[in-house]
Design an enzyme around this catalytic site. Structure first.
Site, short mmCIF file in Angstrom:
data_model
loop_
_atom_site.label_atom_id
_atom_site.label_comp_id
_atom_site.label_asym_id
_atom_site.label_seq_id
_atom_site.Cartn_x
_atom_site.Cartn_y
_atom_site.Cartn_z
CB VAL A 56 -37.30 -18.93 6.61
CG1 VAL A 56 -37.15 -17.53 7.18
CG2 VAL A 56 -36.65 -18.99 5.24
CG ASP A 106 -44.92 -16.88 0.89
OD1 ASP A 106 -45.86 -16.59 1.65
OD2 ASP A 106 -44.50 -18.05 0.73
N GLY A 115 -44.86 -21.68 4.53
CA GLY A 115 -44.38 -20.62 3.65
C GLY A 115 -42.99 -20.19 4.07
CD GLU A 116 -41.41 -18.45 8.15
OE1 GLU A 116 -40.32 -19.02 8.30
OE2 GLU A 116 -42.13 -18.12 9.10
N GLY A 117 -40.45 -19.93 2.62
CA GLY A 117 -39.35 -20.56 1.89
C GLY A 117 -38.88 -21.83 2.56
#
Ligand SMILES: Cc1cc2nc3c(=O)[nH]c(=O)nc-3n(C[C@H](O)[C@H](O)[C@H](O)COP(=O)(O)O)c2cc1C
Length: 599
Positions: free
Chosen positions: A325, A402, A565-567
């Site tokens: 990210v 997230d 995830g993570e954005g």
């Protein structure tokens, strides 16, 4: 007689006027000298400030010598350049346009210091809070600033210094600290609003956000109804502006390109205009990704091979700048913020981490509700407040992220609850699990849904809203907060609040993968028009994500087989959303460019 000591109206108005019209001034200084008697008056006003134990810890160093100011300006320039180099993309451009000091443009500089030792050890009130000495010197600054405004003198506060380095330059004894470096001079005018507000760097927070009744969190101005932040938020979410959308669609048709040739990006530009209520919409930059991190009680069911500690370890990695990210955010010029809404471990304070822990992880949803209703509401509110604060800090686009080991299990349960999907259809392999673990994960989701069946029932309700809502009437549980509490992680609830916050402020929010998708379903169940603010960054390979997007009526912008995830997926879509907005704003029309249209 309550009015007995009140100032006459005109004098009272002058006091409020000087408070309202005090400005931090950096532009428009004139070289005229400041007469000594004026300087004496503002210094006397500063010296009348309140101070802890009446310790009067301040001293004022008045600097007019050009050579000394040049040395100080060089120190500030170095720190300005360092700060600029650390800023992401759009922020760096915006910062370039800002003036942060007027050391050489002003005839007088005043340094306000603090002596924390003055008056000895029995200074009243300072023994438990040594920092009250510093606060006292700041109050002297405030008095000086107000008096200077009344005298028609501009004041600019410069804090781009290493405090010890500046202290050495000024020959301060070791026990004195620099509190403020102020630049004073006459000006061509005073702006009516803070320059950082007019430049779009930050916004003023309404006073109602800052006032709480009796205890923190019970917001409301005296004499007004107490504020229910969640209800207020939901009430503030309105449908998109149809006129702006029509204008955007018409402009797309007149732009120098074949009609419809920008495909999905045309729709994005139209939706941005509808959200902003303006055609063209403002550019969605600067952008900030908020990574909401939390742990999950359902981890105990063996739904993932990853230990729970990885959540906290990855948070540390985000903050150190070492995760995917961070790389993607650097590439697209977005800021990274990490929010601890429920990580099991306690995290040390570091810049970039927002500590908003509701509890150290949720409970296991196969045994009872994952969180209490109060916790779910607190997490929703925390997420909304973060959206609000990030927008007040000048961001024009929010991006969801997230982190939470086991959160694809909670997401699958939420997606089943909000869409009626079968757990076998909605549950995916998350970070990558074998067949046995996968079967257990599906079973865990089934058991959770069975245990909490009461919260799933509710009248079938067609989400209201215009055509972007899917034609298929979806069953929306009557109690979305109850559903979040039953299955959700703290990050799901906070992300739902974050989305609602963005929608209420009419700022676009780019959604990442399945966790954000599950959260967006909760947000849409609470306020159907919230989807107008949502842009689906990508389609994750998690099967539940496609189900969520289809119910939300959102088209994913990229589809690259991501499942991190993570954005990360949302960040990849950020330049697409920005390009869509820029095209609508910058591309010439057939009539303006003199280009012939298709016959
Ligand atoms: C503690 C403190 C430090 C500040 N440091 C700087 C600074 O280094 N450079 C700058 O341009 N403004 C600085 N400011 C000014 C703020 O940006 C300014 O007060 C704020 O934008 C609100 O605008 P206003 O003072 O006109 O109401 C500082 C203000 C305070 C209170």
């Amino acid at each position: 007689m309550p009015d007995e000591h009140r100032y006459p109206d005109e004098q009272r108005e002058a006091v409020y006027r000087v408070i309202a019209e005090r400005r931090d001034v950096r532009q428009g200084f004139v070289p005229d000298p400041v007469p000594a008697d004026v300087l004496r008056r503002v210094l006397a006003a500063a010296h009348q400030a309140p101070s802890v134990g009446f310790s009067q810890p301040w001293d004022f160093i008045v600097i007019t010598d050009r050579a000394r100011r040049e040395q100080v300006a060089a120190l500030a320039r170095r720190h300005r350049d360092e700060f600029a180099a650390a800023l992401p993309g759009a922020r760096a451009h915006a910062f370039d346009r800002l003036k942060i000091e007027s050391i050489l443009d002003t005839p007088v500089n005043i340094v306000v210091t603090c002596d924390r030792t003055r008056g000895g050890r029995h200074t009243l009130g300072r023994h438990v809070q040594p920092q009250t000495a510093d606060f006292s010197s700041v109050l002297a600054v405030a008095n000086l600033w107000l008096a200077a405004r009344a005298e028609g003198l501009g004041v600019g506060w410069v804090s781009f210094f290493d405090e010890r380095e500046l202290a050495a330059h000024l020959g301060l004894p070791a026990h004195l600290e620099v509190i403020a470096y102020l630049c004073l001079g006459y000006v061509t005018g005073f702006a009516s609003e803070p320059e950082l507000a007019t430049a779009g760097w930050a916004r003023r927070r309404p006073v109602s956000w800052a006032v709480h009744a009796e205890e923190f969190g019970r917001r409301g101005l005296p004499g007004e109804e107490p504020v229910d932040p969640l209800a207020d938020l939901i009430a503030a979410i309105a449908p998109p502006d149809q006129a702006a959308m029509t204008a955007a669609a018409e402009r797309q048709d007149r732009m120098t390109k074949p009609r419809g040739s920008l495909g999905v990006l045309e729709e994005v530009s139209v939706r941005l205009a509808g959200l902003a209520g303006a055609c063209p919409a403002p550019l969605p930059e600067p952008a900030c990704v908020a990574i909401f991190a939390a742990d999950h009680g359902v981890h105990a069911q063996g739904v993932t091979p990853w230990p729970q500690e990885v959540t906290a370890q990855m948070v540390a990695n985000f903050l150190a700048g070492g995760a995917v990210v961070n790389a993607f955010a650097a590439q697209v010029g977005a800021e990274v913020t990490v929010v601890d809404v429920g990580v099991a471990a306690s995290l040390d304070p570091v810049p970039g981490l927002l500590p908003r822990k509701i509890a150290p992880g949720t409970a296991d949803f196969t045994e009872g509700p994952a969180m209490t209703r109060e916790q779910a509401t607190a997490a929703l509110t925390a997420g909304a407040e973060i959206a609000r604060d990030l927008v007040a800090a000048g961001n024009r686009c929010l991006v969801t992220g997230d982190m939470g080991i086991a959160n694809t299990t909670a997401s699958a349960a939420l997606i089943c609850a909000f869409t009626g999907a079968d757990p076998a259809e909605a549950t995916g392999r998350g970070t990558g699990i074998d067949a046995t673990t996968y079967a257990r994960k599906v079973d865990v989701v089934c058991r959770g849904l069975a245990l909490h069946h009461a919260v799933l029932s509710g009248p079938a309700r067609v989400p209201p809203g215009p055509a972007r809502v899917p034609a298929d009437p979806a069953r929306v549980p009557a109690d979305p907060v109850g559903v979040l509490a039953a299955f959700g992680g703290f990050e799901h609830a906070a992300l739902a609040g974050f989305i609602l916050g963005a929608a209420a402020l009419r700022v676009p929010v780019i959604l990442d993968g399945v966790i954000s998708g599950a959260a967006a379903l909760a947000a849409a169940a609470l306020a159907p028009d919230a989807t107008a603010a949502c842009f689906a960054g990508h389609r994750s390979v998690e099967p539940g994500h496609a189900l969520a997007l289809s119910q939300l009526g959102l088209t994913p912008l990229v589809d690259l087989g991501l499942r991190l995830g993570e954005g990360t997926g949302a960040l990849l879509a950020l330049p697409l959303v920005q390009s869509a907005a820029r095209a609508l704003r910058d591309v010439a029309t057939f009539d303006s460019a003199g280009v012939a249209e298709k016959l």
